[in-house]
Design a protein around this motif. Structure first.
Motif, PDB file in Angstrom:
ATOM      1  N   ARG A   1       2.116  12.472 -51.116  1.00  0.00           N
ATOM      2  CA  ARG A   1       3.216  11.502 -51.037  1.00  0.00           C
ATOM      3  C   ARG A   1       3.934  11.394 -52.370  1.00  0.00           C
ATOM      4  O   ARG A   1       5.165  11.301 -52.425  1.00  0.00           O
ATOM      5  CB  ARG A   1       2.680  10.124 -50.625  1.00  0.00           C
ATOM      6  N   GLU A   2       3.177  11.399 -53.446  1.00  0.00           N
ATOM      7  CA  GLU A   2       3.794  11.340 -54.773  1.00  0.00           C
ATOM      8  C   GLU A   2       4.655  12.579 -55.027  1.00  0.00           C
ATOM      9  O   GLU A   2       5.767  12.476 -55.550  1.00  0.00           O
ATOM     10  CB  GLU A   2       2.714  11.238 -55.845  1.00  0.00           C
ATOM     11  N   ALA A   3       4.149  13.762 -54.623  1.00  0.00           N
ATOM     12  CA  ALA A   3       4.912  14.996 -54.816  1.00  0.00           C
ATOM     13  C   ALA A   3       6.201  14.970 -54.004  1.00  0.00           C
ATOM     14  O   ALA A   3       7.270  15.356 -54.497  1.00  0.00           O
ATOM     15  CB  ALA A   3       4.056  16.202 -54.423  1.00  0.00           C
ATOM     16  N   LEU A   4       6.130  14.513 -52.750  1.00  0.00           N
ATOM     17  CA  LEU A   4       7.326  14.437 -51.914  1.00  0.00           C
ATOM     18  C   LEU A   4       8.337  13.441 -52.477  1.00  0.00           C
ATOM     19  O   LEU A   4       9.545  13.716 -52.526  1.00  0.00           O
ATOM     20  CB  LEU A   4       6.944  14.039 -50.486  1.00  0.00           C
ATOM     21  N   THR A   5       7.849  12.293 -52.904  1.00  0.00           N
ATOM     22  CA  THR A   5       8.747  11.272 -53.462  1.00  0.00           C
ATOM     23  C   THR A   5       9.439  11.782 -54.715  1.00  0.00           C
ATOM     24  O   THR A   5      10.665  11.624 -54.884  1.00  0.00           O
ATOM     25  CB  THR A   5       7.963   9.989 -53.776  1.00  0.00           C
ATOM     26  N   ASN A   6       8.664  12.407 -55.615  1.00  0.00           N
ATOM     27  CA  ASN A   6       9.257  12.936 -56.845  1.00  0.00           C
ATOM     28  C   ASN A   6      10.288  14.019 -56.546  1.00  0.00           C
ATOM     29  O   ASN A   6      11.376  14.045 -57.148  1.00  0.00           O
ATOM     30  CB  ASN A   6       8.163  13.507 -57.746  1.00  0.00           C
ATOM     31  N   SER A   7       9.960  14.935 -55.616  1.00  0.00           N
ATOM     32  CA  SER A   7      10.875  16.031 -55.302  1.00  0.00           C
ATOM     33  C   SER A   7      12.160  15.523 -54.663  1.00  0.00           C
ATOM     34  O   SER A   7      13.258  15.984 -55.001  1.00  0.00           O
ATOM     35  CB  SER A   7      10.192  17.041 -54.367  1.00  0.00           C
ATOM     36  N   LEU A   8      12.035  14.564 -53.733  1.00  0.00           N
ATOM     37  CA  LEU A   8      13.232  14.023 -53.083  1.00  0.00           C
ATOM     38  C   LEU A   8      14.116  13.288 -54.088  1.00  0.00           C
ATOM     39  O   LEU A   8      15.349  13.427 -54.066  1.00  0.00           O
ATOM     40  CB  LEU A   8      12.829  13.081 -51.944  1.00  0.00           C
ATOM     41  N   THR A   9      13.504  12.523 -54.959  1.00  0.00           N
ATOM     42  CA  THR A   9      14.278  11.793 -55.971  1.00  0.00           C
ATOM     43  C   THR A   9      14.970  12.762 -56.918  1.00  0.00           C
ATOM     44  O   THR A   9      16.167  12.606 -57.237  1.00  0.00           O
ATOM     45  CB  THR A   9      13.374  10.844 -56.763  1.00  0.00           C
ATOM     46  N   LEU A  10      14.229  13.768 -57.376  1.00  0.00           N
ATOM     47  CA  LEU A  10      14.828  14.776 -58.263  1.00  0.00           C
ATOM     48  C   LEU A  10      15.951  15.522 -57.555  1.00  0.00           C
ATOM     49  O   LEU A  10      16.987  15.823 -58.167  1.00  0.00           O
ATOM     50  CB  LEU A  10      13.750  15.766 -58.720  1.00  0.00           C
ATOM     51  N   GLY A  11      15.766  15.826 -56.265  1.00  0.00           N
ATOM     52  CA  GLY A  11      16.791  16.530 -55.518  1.00  0.00           C
ATOM     53  C   GLY A  11      18.076  15.731 -55.397  1.00  0.00           C
ATOM     54  O   GLY A  11      19.174  16.249 -55.609  1.00  0.00           O
ATOM     55  N   VAL A  12      17.954  14.450 -55.055  1.00  0.00           N
ATOM     56  CA  VAL A  12      19.132  13.596 -54.880  1.00  0.00           C
ATOM     57  C   VAL A  12      19.854  13.399 -56.214  1.00  0.00           C
ATOM     58  O   VAL A  12      21.067  13.597 -56.327  1.00  0.00           O
ATOM     59  CB  VAL A  12      18.734  12.241 -54.265  1.00  0.00           C
TER      60      VAL A  12
END
Length: 595
Positions: free
Chosen positions: A376-387
């Protein structure tokens, strides 16, 4: 009879000289962004070169000598270039055929065939590679099991195969799948820009389909084909996600994998080896670039001009179902089959050819992905970085697209090339450079979210710039001039005139940047740590541990996110495109009324 006084001398029009750039807030912002991007492009590379070629304060060639002395370097280069050339040729041929069928025949299927270039973004290459491992693994691959069961009906007993994804052919096959959209995109654009009357005149003159293709269509498409070749070779040489899964399993050494191993999985990191291998990449890309320029220069006889009109679709008759089947075959190979394999393993919770259809559920996905704090932390970080990263990069690209229009063309091309040139290097090498310049004092950003954001913007900005440049070129300069004449500043003209009309292209560019940043694997392998986990690094670690069920579940989550974003923004982009066309037409009519 016309009198001599009515005859006016014919004066050759000269291209207007670039006006002197005034110091305005917009120009200041453009200059600042240019400076920042140049620093982000060259400082990491310079840091790596200094570390690799200067030891104890003196220059020496030990890094090059050590690179050339690597055992098996010749075989590594042979593997890399043979796969790159073969897959590029296959992608160019197949992508060109699909583009021609879509643009020149009645086999097109509307939005479905127009959206084929998006396939590369809906299913990230790392997810596709994992999917094809699940399908064509020699022993447990789903397709291999189906083929063995079918052959067993006729008495053929096989314990493995008949296909093996862990081979040169398997690697080349998966490479080609994700290069087809690039060839399709370039060739489609070339066909749309051609004056179709040339092809029709050729057919009227008695040349058949093959003769027209060889004597008219292909010469006119030479620049587009050269561009497609350059892009496929460039992306293949820099690709890490596919060979990291397939070439590693096949025990084949590939250039990008060796670079990653040198800097991410060697202690201490062998940055000198990584830089030496990257120089080989630069030489190869430079050779293809030189070849492309020669093709473009020699294709002047095929340049088309005049006002082109929509082509009359060629009726394929009884061959139309076969032509349409090619589109469906590619869509199945590129997305449906690998996504199906990922979905089966995700819902099963483990990888087995003996599927218990009654026990498939979302419980394994919930347990392995949604309830895992690390995932969940990896997904959250990746989505935030992507946006955040995609938004910053596309806004910078939009500003520079207009800022460069005000510069002399030679200067604009030089600066634009300087910003984009380092992206031809392996991202892993530049990521190591970011460690040198950002991880230590005085910034000390090692293990932080910011170091990933800065590196993603620097690495993927060129792709956003291509979309922004294309969007800016479609906006008439007359609209901006009318706004300036009416008293609006450059900033207000950019926000109220150019930005709305560029919106469709910028949306497409944003989607591309978002998907690339969320699914980044190569840079994340070096920069992401325990304090800033991202999806790419997690997939790499899971693959090394051999947990295929978790790897499939995470790849499925990445694919679902990418698909939702790309499809949603494609719909928005199409609506924005219709609005911008209407606005542009209204603006042109208003300007004509002012004259």
């Amino acid at each position: 009879m016309t009198s001599t006084t009515d005859i006016k001398p014919v004066v050759k029009q000269r291209r207007p000289m670039a006006t002197r750039i005034r110091l305005t807030p917009f120009n200041a912002i453009g200059a600042l962004i240019t400076l920042v991007l140049i620093l982000l492009a060259f400082l990491p590379l310079l840091a790596v070169l200094v570390r690799a070629f200067f030891q104890d304060g003196s220059f020496n060639l030990s890094a090059i000598e050590e690179t050339l002395a690597i055992p098996g370097l010749g075989q590594t280069l042979l593997n890399t270039f043979s796969v790159t050339i073969a897959s590029g040729f296959i992608a160019l041929v197949f992508g060109s055929i699909l583009a021609w069928l879509n643009e020149r025949t009645d086999a097109r299927l509307g939005l479905f065939t127009d959206s084929l270039p998006l396939v590369a973004f809906v299913l990230p290459p790392i997810a596709g590679a994992i999917g094809w491992v699940l399908l064509l693994s020699p022993t447990a691959g789903y397709l291999n099991v189906l083929v063995r069961d079918f052959l067993g009906v006729f008495g053929a007993e096989l314990t493995e195969g008949p296909f093996n994804i862990y081979s040169w052919g398997g690697l080349c096959f998966v490479y080609a799948i994700y290069q087809v959209p690039f060839a399709f995109m370039f060739v489609s654009a070339g066909l749309k820009n051609m004056d179709t009357s040339l092809e029709e005149a050729s057919r009227v003159a008695g040349r058949g389909l093959v003769g027209t293709l060889l004597r008219v269509t292909l010469p006119a498409l030479a620049p587009a084909l050269a561009g497609a070749l350059l892009l496929t070779v460039w992306t293949s040489l820099a690709l890490y996600s596919i060979p990291s899964v397939i070439a590693t399993g096949a025990e084949m050494k590939v250039l990008t994998v060796e670079i990653v191993n040198a800097v991410a999985f060697s202690y201490p990191a062998r940055t000198d080896i990584a830089v030496g291998l990257s120089f080989i990449m630069i030489v190869a890309v430079a050779g293809v670039w030189f070849l492309q320029n020669r093709i473009v220069r020699n294709s002047r006889h095929a340049t088309v001009g005049g006002k082109s009109r929509a082509a009359t679709p060629m009726k394929l008759g009884r061959f139309r179902p076969l032509a349409r089947a090619l589109f469906w075959i590619y869509a199945s190979v590129a997305t449906i089959l690998p996504i199906g394999a990922l979905l089966l393993v995700t819902l099963s919770g483990y990888w087995t050819p003996n599927i218990n259809w009654g026990k498939l559920s979302l419980e394994p996905f919930r347990r392995q992905v949604l309830e895992s704090p690390i995932v969940r932390e990896a997904l959250t970080n990746s989505l935030t970085l992507g946006v955040v990263g995609a938004t910053i990069a596309i806004v910078m690209a939009a500003i520079l697209a207009l800022f460069f229009l005000k510069l002399p063309k030679s200067l604009a091309r030089t600066i634009d090339g300087a910003i984009k040139l380092p992206s031809t290097l392996s991202h892993i090498v530049l990521a190591v450079g970011f460690i040198f310049i950002l991880a230590g004092p005085p910034l000390s950003l090692s293990g932080t979210w910011l170091i990933l954001l800065v590196s993603y913007i620097a690495l993927y900005y060129p792709q956003g710039a291509v979309a922004a440049d294309g969007a800016a070129s479609q906006v008439s300069s007359e609209l901006g001039e009318a706004s300036m004449v009416s008293g609006a500043s450059q900033s207000k003209t950019f926000i109220r005139v150019y930005l709305p009309l560029m919106l469709p292209g910028l949306i497409a560019g944003w989607a591309m940047l978002f998907v690339r940043m969320v699914g980044d694997l190569s840079a994340s392998a070096v920069l992401a740590g325990t304090g800033n986990r991202v999806v790419g690094r997690q997939i790499l670690e899971i693959f090394q541990n051999g947990t295929f069920s978790l790897m499939a579940a995470l790849a499925m989550a990445l694919t679902a996110i990418s698909a939702v974003v790309v499809i949603s923004l494609t719909i928005v982009s199409r609506r924005a495109s219709r609005w911008s066309v209407a606005s542009s037409g209204a603006g042109s009519r208003i300007k004509k009324g002012m004259k």
